[in-house]
Design a protein around this motif. Structure first.
Motif, PDB file in Angstrom:
ATOM      1  N   THR A 138       0.857  -1.183   0.000  1.00 18.36           N
ATOM      2  CA  THR A 138       0.000   0.000   0.000  1.00 18.36           C
ATOM      3  C   THR A 138       0.888   1.227   0.000  1.00 18.36           C
ATOM      4  OG1 THR A 138      -1.790  -1.112   1.185  1.00 18.36           O
ATOM      5  CG2 THR A 138      -1.774   1.289   1.228  1.00 18.36           C
ATOM      6  N   LEU A 139       0.718   2.115  -0.996  1.00 19.20           N
ATOM      7  CA  LEU A 139       1.580   3.275  -1.140  1.00 19.20           C
ATOM      8  C   LEU A 139       0.864   4.545  -0.710  1.00 19.20           C
ATOM      9  CD1 LEU A 139       2.946   1.062  -2.934  1.00 19.20           C
ATOM     10  CD2 LEU A 139       3.795   2.906  -4.353  1.00 19.20           C
ATOM     11  N   TYR A 140       1.619   5.402  -0.028  1.00 20.68           N
ATOM     12  CA  TYR A 140       1.071   6.643   0.505  1.00 20.68           C
ATOM     13  C   TYR A 140       1.811   7.838  -0.089  1.00 20.68           C
ATOM     14  CZ  TYR A 140      -0.722   3.327   3.945  1.00 20.68           C
ATOM     15  OH  TYR A 140      -1.343   2.258   4.547  1.00 20.68           O
ATOM     16  N   VAL A 141       1.135   8.977  -0.136  1.00 21.13           N
ATOM     17  CA  VAL A 141       1.737  10.190  -0.686  1.00 21.13           C
ATOM     18  C   VAL A 141       2.824  10.698   0.254  1.00 21.13           C
ATOM     19  CG1 VAL A 141       1.318  12.586  -1.370  1.00 21.13           C
ATOM     20  CG2 VAL A 141      -0.391  10.824  -1.879  1.00 21.13           C
ATOM     21  N   MET A 142       4.019  10.901  -0.312  1.00 25.14           N
ATOM     22  CA  MET A 142       5.140  11.431   0.465  1.00 25.14           C
ATOM     23  C   MET A 142       5.532  12.838   0.022  1.00 25.14           C
ATOM     24  SD  MET A 142       5.631   8.982   2.545  1.00 25.14           S
ATOM     25  CE  MET A 142       7.158   9.487   3.326  1.00 25.14           C
ATOM     26  N   ASP A 143       5.283  13.170  -1.256  1.00 24.16           N
ATOM     27  CA  ASP A 143       5.681  14.487  -1.749  1.00 24.16           C
ATOM     28  C   ASP A 143       4.899  14.828  -3.009  1.00 24.16           C
ATOM     29  OD1 ASP A 143       7.947  16.680  -1.426  1.00 24.16           O
ATOM     30  OD2 ASP A 143       7.748  16.272  -3.563  1.00 24.16           O
ATOM     31  N   THR A 144       4.473  16.077  -3.111  1.00 23.86           N
ATOM     32  CA  THR A 144       3.799  16.576  -4.321  1.00 23.86           C
ATOM     33  C   THR A 144       4.357  17.938  -4.712  1.00 23.86           C
ATOM     34  OG1 THR A 144       2.056  17.591  -2.974  1.00 23.86           O
ATOM     35  CG2 THR A 144       1.643  15.363  -3.787  1.00 23.86           C
ATOM     36  N   LEU A 145       5.594  18.234  -4.298  1.00 22.68           N
ATOM     37  CA  LEU A 145       6.150  19.572  -4.462  1.00 22.68           C
ATOM     38  C   LEU A 145       7.205  19.681  -5.549  1.00 22.68           C
ATOM     39  CD1 LEU A 145       6.602  20.455  -0.672  1.00 22.68           C
ATOM     40  CD2 LEU A 145       4.712  21.123  -2.178  1.00 22.68           C
ATOM     41  N   SER A 146       8.009  18.631  -5.740  1.00 23.76           N
ATOM     42  CA  SER A 146       9.204  18.738  -6.573  1.00 23.76           C
ATOM     43  C   SER A 146       8.990  18.129  -7.958  1.00 23.76           C
ATOM     44  CB  SER A 146      10.388  18.039  -5.885  1.00 23.76           C
ATOM     45  OG  SER A 146      10.610  18.577  -4.597  1.00 23.76           O
ATOM     46  N   TYR A 147       9.072  18.952  -8.999  1.00 30.49           N
ATOM     47  CA  TYR A 147       8.999  18.455 -10.374  1.00 30.49           C
ATOM     48  C   TYR A 147      10.357  17.857 -10.755  1.00 30.49           C
ATOM     49  CZ  TYR A 147       4.625  21.008 -10.816  1.00 30.49           C
ATOM     50  OH  TYR A 147       3.338  21.459 -10.639  1.00 30.49           O
ATOM     51  N   PHE A 148      10.338  16.785 -11.521  1.00 29.81           N
ATOM     52  CA  PHE A 148      11.595  16.137 -11.879  1.00 29.81           C
ATOM     53  C   PHE A 148      11.462  15.341 -13.163  1.00 29.81           C
ATOM     54  CE2 PHE A 148       9.314  13.550  -8.763  1.00 29.81           C
ATOM     55  CZ  PHE A 148       9.243  12.313  -9.378  1.00 29.81           C
ATOM     56  N   GLN A 149      12.628  15.042 -13.771  1.00 29.70           N
ATOM     57  CA  GLN A 149      12.695  14.232 -14.989  1.00 29.70           C
ATOM     58  C   GLN A 149      12.952  12.764 -14.657  1.00 29.70           C
ATOM     59  OE1 GLN A 149      15.912  16.873 -16.283  1.00 29.70           O
ATOM     60  NE2 GLN A 149      14.824  17.136 -18.221  1.00 29.70           N
ATOM     61  N   GLN A 150      13.832  12.522 -13.692  1.00 28.32           N
ATOM     62  CA  GLN A 150      14.140  11.173 -13.232  1.00 28.32           C
ATOM     63  C   GLN A 150      14.254  11.186 -11.715  1.00 28.32           C
ATOM     64  OE1 GLN A 150      17.271   8.816 -15.223  1.00 28.32           O
ATOM     65  NE2 GLN A 150      17.346  10.390 -16.815  1.00 28.32           N
ATOM     66  N   ALA A 151      14.047  10.017 -11.114  1.00 26.24           N
ATOM     67  CA  ALA A 151      14.196   9.893  -9.662  1.00 26.24           C
ATOM     68  C   ALA A 151      14.749   8.514  -9.344  1.00 26.24           C
ATOM     69  CB  ALA A 151      12.849  10.095  -8.968  1.00 26.24           C
ATOM     70  N   LYS A 152      15.626   8.457  -8.339  1.00 28.03           N
ATOM     71  CA  LYS A 152      16.145   7.188  -7.853  1.00 28.03           C
ATOM     72  C   LYS A 152      16.259   7.263  -6.326  1.00 28.03           C
ATOM     73  CE  LYS A 152      16.695   4.489 -11.387  1.00 28.03           C
ATOM     74  NZ  LYS A 152      17.971   4.134 -12.013  1.00 28.03           N
TER      75      LYS A 152
END
Length: 352
Positions: A138-152
């Motif tokens: 079950t996944l929960y919202v952690m962030d909705t602020l940072s726009y990005f192209q890639q994430a790791k």
């Protein structure tokens, strides 16, 4: 009136025909350059990669998401709520349904990552970062602020991001709680527009948590710790130091390629000590070969950036490699819906 209309139509058709011929010629020239020797030599030890197992995962929309407790997990580009698990000891597949919050986001841009027992679903256009555990799913919202192209992700509370600041792409460290972001302003270098020319793949090594960025259109590899304190720049063995691309501005202010750019590094994967690069270019000792029917994988030492050796992987079912992933001494390559496992036979001594 009819004569004038006929002349206009002929002019339009002639212009379209000339434009089509020009684009075909440009594509052929680019393809020819890509398949010509590029002024370097590869070292091939015998049987670097030997195929072991072929597994049909069912769909070509799967991609490697991570490894945890003898299971290799895959996300799905068309269904972010679906996670496939492959038990590497038995080769059994397990289909898992993830519970996601009822929030609209760009499905095609969402990517799933497995970091030890943690799950992350990231989507940089909305933007959205979700997190949960492999066990609960079950996944929960952690962030909705940072726009990005890639994430790791590299810890339960931190991710490495590739962002675009309006002038060029940059790498940044994202902390989830409390929310914070730190940008590395000079780690990536701009050569043309700062967006297309800086395309590449972002990796984090499995246990040492080292950042590795492999440019797609030039022979450059960037290494850093996650604090951006200790950084190094290395090069792949080819000679393409500058991107070879032409960009045009459209009337709607969008940018596109005027012709297909020269791809240097198609794909890549990392262990703690070795970088595996799927190269798009021929070496001087490969002039007799066609890279349309096989993939060349170059290996680099992440401790010093030195080139080690190379190996061939033939295309499977007339398809080239779409994704690479390394677990121990096994290389997993996705060819459409087929996952092919190869054993890696590293030589006792590296080349001189």
């Amino acid at each position: 009136m009819k004569t004038s209309l006929k002349k206009t139509l002929l002019l339009i058709l002639s212009t379209l025909g000339l434009a089509t011929i020009t684009m075909i010629a440009l594509f052929q020239i680019t393809t020819l350059n890509r398949h010509q020797a590029q002024g370097f030599v590869r070292y091939y030890p015998p049987h670097l990669f030997s195929p072991d197992t072929i597994i049909d995962v069912g769909y070509n929309s799967y991609y490697p998401a991570g490894y945890y407790r003898d299971t290799l997990y895959f996300g799905n580009t068309t269904d972010p709520s679906h996670m496939l698990g492959l038990a590497l000891t038995t080769l059994d597949t397990i289909h898992n349904q993830l519970t996601l919050p009822n929030i609209p986001f760009s499905i095609g841009n969402a990517r799933l990552y497995v970091l030890e027992n943690q799950l992350f679903l990231t989507e940089g256009h909305t933007p959205l970062i979700l997190s949960g555990t492999v066990k609960e799913r079950t996944l929960y919202v952690m962030d909705t602020l940072s726009y990005f192209q890639q994430a790791k992700p590299y810890s339960s509370n931190h991710l490495m991001l590739k962002i675009y600041d309006g002038s060029q792409s940059r790498l940044a460290r994202k902390q989830l709680q409390p929310s914070n972001i730190k940008t590395a302003p000079h780690l990536l270098t701009k050569q043309q527009d700062g967006l297309f020319d800086m395309d590449g793949q972002l990796h984090i090594t499995p246990t040492t948590r080292q950042l590795v960025y492999v440019y797609r259109y030039r022979n450059t590899i960037v290494l850093s710790d996650t604090t951006f304190t200790h950084t190094q720049t290395y090069h792949t063995i080819d000679t393409i130091t500058k991107v070879q691309m032409e960009l045009v501005k459209l009337p709607n202010h969008q940018t596109k390629f005027a012709k297909p750019p020269l791809v240097v590094n198609k794909n890549s994967a990392v262990t703690d000590s070795i970088l595996f690069v799927h190269s798009a270019l021929k070496s001087n000792n490969e002039e007799h070969m066609s890279l349309t029917s096989l993939s060349v994988i170059d290996l680099y030492d992440l401790n010093n950036g030195h080139y080690l050796y190379s190996g061939y992987i033939p295309n499977h079912n007339r398809q080239s490699i779409s994704y690479l992933y390394i677990v121990g001494q096994q290389l997993y390559a996705l060819f459409g819906s087929d996952l092919v496992c190869y054993t890696i036979h590293l030589p006792q001594q590296p080349p001189l």
